[in-house]
Scaffold this motif. Structure first.
Motif, PDB file in Angstrom:
ATOM      1  N   PRO A   1      10.961   0.986   1.412  1.00 15.25           N
ATOM      2  CA  PRO A   1       9.804   0.739   0.647  1.00 15.25           C
ATOM      3  C   PRO A   1      10.075  -0.335  -0.570  1.00 15.25           C
ATOM      4  CG  PRO A   1      10.305   2.928   0.115  1.00 15.25           C
ATOM      5  CD  PRO A   1      11.090   2.358   1.114  1.00 15.25           C
ATOM      6  N   ILE A   2      11.396  -0.144  -1.412  1.00 17.57           N
ATOM      7  CA  ILE A   2      11.641  -1.332  -2.362  1.00 17.57           C
ATOM      8  C   ILE A   2      11.731  -2.758  -1.691  1.00 17.57           C
ATOM      9  CG2 ILE A   2      13.402  -1.748  -3.964  1.00 17.57           C
ATOM     10  CD1 ILE A   2      13.817   1.028  -4.426  1.00 17.57           C
ATOM     11  N   LEU A   3      12.721  -2.603  -0.760  1.00 20.58           N
ATOM     12  CA  LEU A   3      12.918  -4.104   0.199  1.00 20.58           C
ATOM     13  C   LEU A   3      11.621  -4.521   0.654  1.00 20.58           C
ATOM     14  CD1 LEU A   3      16.350  -3.222   1.797  1.00 20.58           C
ATOM     15  CD2 LEU A   3      15.967  -4.322  -0.444  1.00 20.58           C
ATOM     16  N   ALA A   4      10.745  -3.875   1.301  1.00 21.37           N
ATOM     17  CA  ALA A   4       9.538  -4.210   1.926  1.00 21.37           C
ATOM     18  C   ALA A   4       8.653  -4.822   1.024  1.00 21.37           C
ATOM     19  CB  ALA A   4       8.898  -3.023   2.416  1.00 21.37           C
ATOM     20  N   ILE A   5       8.477  -4.489  -0.315  1.00 19.08           N
ATOM     21  CA  ILE A   5       7.824  -4.920  -1.404  1.00 19.08           C
ATOM     22  C   ILE A   5       8.351  -6.380  -1.920  1.00 19.08           C
ATOM     23  CG2 ILE A   5       7.082  -4.582  -3.829  1.00 19.08           C
ATOM     24  CD1 ILE A   5       6.784  -1.680  -3.252  1.00 19.08           C
TER      25      ILE A   5
ATOM     26  N   ALA B   1       0.897  -1.199   0.138  1.00 24.68           N
ATOM     27  CA  ALA B   1       0.020  -0.047   0.120  1.00 24.68           C
ATOM     28  C   ALA B   1       0.929   1.130   0.016  1.00 24.68           C
ATOM     29  CB  ALA B   1      -0.953   0.112   1.234  1.00 24.68           C
ATOM     30  N   ALA B   2       1.225   1.796   1.295  1.00 29.16           N
ATOM     31  CA  ALA B   2       2.068   2.706   1.304  1.00 29.16           C
ATOM     32  C   ALA B   2       3.657   2.643   0.536  1.00 29.16           C
ATOM     33  CB  ALA B   2       2.415   3.225   2.707  1.00 29.16           C
ATOM     34  N   PRO B   3       4.314   1.801   0.638  1.00 21.57           N
ATOM     35  CA  PRO B   3       5.341   1.287  -0.060  1.00 21.57           C
ATOM     36  C   PRO B   3       5.456   1.477  -1.472  1.00 21.57           C
ATOM     37  CG  PRO B   3       5.415  -0.312   1.632  1.00 21.57           C
ATOM     38  CD  PRO B   3       4.030   0.433   1.605  1.00 21.57           C
ATOM     39  N   VAL B   4       4.361   0.944  -1.992  1.00 20.29           N
ATOM     40  CA  VAL B   4       3.915   1.106  -3.429  1.00 20.29           C
ATOM     41  C   VAL B   4       3.728   2.683  -3.814  1.00 20.29           C
ATOM     42  CG1 VAL B   4       2.826   0.582  -5.495  1.00 20.29           C
ATOM     43  CG2 VAL B   4       3.259  -1.154  -3.928  1.00 20.29           C
TER      44      VAL B   4
END
Length: 560
Positions: free
Chosen positions: A211-215, A164-167
């Motif tokens: 955010p990149i790594l979280a996705i 959600a937020a990371p994207v």
């Protein structure tokens, strides 16, 4: 706003500590707000109660006091109206059998728990234009599918939240980027540079490690079925016992209890598809209209329209249209009577009341933090220990802490960007990699803290629309979030040591993430007696053609 020093940390820390300790979120949030009121009231309990109630009322009404005047902005009010409408729409679709119908249709292709987990991640990535819309659509669409495939509600909430937020913070076109560009434009102007906000935004992109790594981590755990932390036991439970929620869990949307079981025999996928398409289409139309439409588009393209759009009005329009279309379908197709529709709409709104109360109190604790100067204190302490190379790392840590304790990424962006850009520019002497990495750290730290915080609105909404116990969602997600954040922080340490190429650092980070996921799942799996941290694959279909031949329905395999 008074100078409360270290005491300014009390409201958020009390709220978060009590939420984790007692698992009673409403009580924890209210007491955190009250502690803030106690500070403002100079230790007077009656004054603290009065101030607490004032903050709560003002946040319901979207109003605040400024220079003795009452100022209004109906953002919060529209979010509450949207929550009520979306609850009504979801209840109608559910009660009429629309979710069952779409689940049956999709599960012809979704044959395993692994496929359902991966689909949740993919679907979350595709809904990139707004984090709120992401949580709504992914949670509601995937819940019956993941339930059927024996994927836990906790994993669905994690996949929903992590896409959600990371994207949204990474997307070139989203409801976020306009806000981000506005903050960047002002920050760049403050140092006297003429570089465009867009070019600075793009230059900062590879440094947004969290955010990149979280996705990426969502995809890793979905594909490998290898977990660690509380999520491993959670996923193992649902594969073996079929319990998508733990015993005693309190999901934020108890649709089955509040609305009743779906009507059988008249299910239609159109009862699901048309209302959801209406939600998406009218939300986009709302963004277009509130963003200035063709006039704004002619000046700056679609991104300019999004930059000026009011996403809350768009969501209200979309959710209202969803309810109207759902009502028309269930009455027109004679699935439900007008009386049943009315009762279902009321029940759907009712099931949102708990989540709406949490949102109101989350906003109220932000008001308390603003009043006692929580963010200003954190920034002032951190700014005393900076050198040029360390600026991005310290900015990331401070942004994460502010976001975690206040529950807002956007608020953190607003606080940190005007500080981070001038500070990085002044210490580095140029508008280069230090500034770009600092910009990225504001965004990454804000999203990380918000992602972990039990008082964050997107964390709450992910629990809400996934039908998950809120504290269970927070506790199962944090180990993954911390993994991605720790590797991102390590990259900022390398940056301070002289490795400043963003794309090289990002490549190193991805490799480290893969290795960390493997080692942590192996270690934790051994610790709890689940080999390699890999949960079994559950077979959904009546039969499934696997590598070893035809497999019966309901089989639970170690691997496909």
């Amino acid at each position: 706003m008074g100078d409360f020093g270290i005491l300014s940390l009390l409201p958020p820390l009390v709220a978060i500590g009590l939420a984790i300790l007692t698992k009673r979120v409403l009580f924890a949030l209210f007491f955190g707000v009250w502690v803030g009121g106690l500070l403002v009231a100079g230790g007077d309990p009656l004054g603290a109660t009065t101030q607490t109630l004032k903050w709560i009322v003002f946040n319901i009404a979207s109003a605040w006091e400024e220079n003795g005047q009452i100022v209004t902005d109906l953002w919060n009010t529209r979010i509450l109206l949207f929550d009520a409408l979306i609850g009504a729409g979801v209840a109608l679709i559910y009660k009429a059998g629309g979710m069952n119908a779409i689940a049956k249709a999709v599960t012809r292709k979704i044959r395993t728990s692994k496929a359902a987990s991966l689909m949740a991640a993919i679907f979350g990535t595709l809904i990139f234009f707004d984090d709120y819309t992401n949580t709504i659509i992914v949670g509601n669409t995937m819940r019956p599918i993941t339930d059927r495939a024996r994927v836990s509600r906790e994993f669905l909430a994690y996949a929903d939240d992590s896409t959600a937020a990371p994207v949204a913070v990474l997307a070139v076109v989203s409801t976020w980027i306009g806000y981000e560009l506005g903050l960047l434009k002002d920050a760049i102007a403050s140092v006297g540079e003429s570089i465009s906000a867009y070019s600075a935004w793009f230059a900062s992109w590879p440094y947004r490690f969290y955010p990149i790594l979280a996705i990426i981590l969502v995809y890793l755990v979905a594909i490998t079925h290898k977990h660690y932390g509380p999520m491993l036991k959670t996923e193992y439970r649902v594969r073996k016992e079929g319990k998508v929620l733990r015993d005693g869990a309190q999901p934020m949307m108890t649709t089955e209890v509040d609305v009743g079981m779906p009507i059988e025999g008249k299910e239609s996928v159109w009862v699901f598809v048309l209302p959801v398409l209406t939600l998406v289409a009218l939300t986009f139309l709302g963004l277009w209209v509130t963003g200035g439409g063709s006039a704004t588009y002619a000046e700056g393209g679609f991104q300019a329209v999004l930059s000026n759009a009011d996403s809350t009005w768009a969501l209200v329009w979309g959710s209202f249209g969803m309810v109207v279309v759902a009502m028309a379908l269930v009455i027109g197709m004679k699935i439900m009577s007008l009386k049943e529709v009315e009762e279902t709409v009321v029940a759907g709104m009712k099931q949102m009341h708990f989540a709406m109360m949490i949102l109101i109190l989350a906003w109220s604790i932000k008001s308390a933090c603003d009043a006692v100067g929580t963010a200003d204190y954190v920034v002032s302490v951190a700014s005393n220990v900076l050198s040029p190379g360390l600026v991005p790392l310290v900015v990331f840590i401070v942004a994460a802490f502010i976001s975690f304790t206040t529950g807002t990424s956007w608020g953190t962006f607003a606080i940190m960007m005007p500080i981070a850009v001038p500070l990085a520019y002044q210490l580095s002497g140029s508008f280069g990699s230090v500034v770009y990495a600092s910009i990225a750290s504001v965004f990454a730290g804000g999203v990380f803290g918000d992602h972990c915080s039990p008082i964050s609105d997107t964390t709450i909404m992910s629990s809400m629309f996934s039908g998950c116990d809120h504290i269970d969602h927070v506790s199962t997600q944090i180990p993954y979030a911390v993994t991605a954040a720790a590797i991102g922080a390590l990259m900022l340490v390398l940056f301070a040591l002289g490795v400043t190429n963003g794309w090289l650092l990002l490549a190193i980070a991805v490799l480290l993430l893969i290795g960390a996921h493997y080692l942590l799942s192996e270690w934790y799996g051994k610790k709890v007696g689940i080999p390699h941290g890999r949960v079994p694959v559950y077979i959904v279909e009546e039969e499934y053609k696997g590598k070893g031949g035809t497999i019966p329905a309901g089989a639970v395999l170690g691997e496909e």
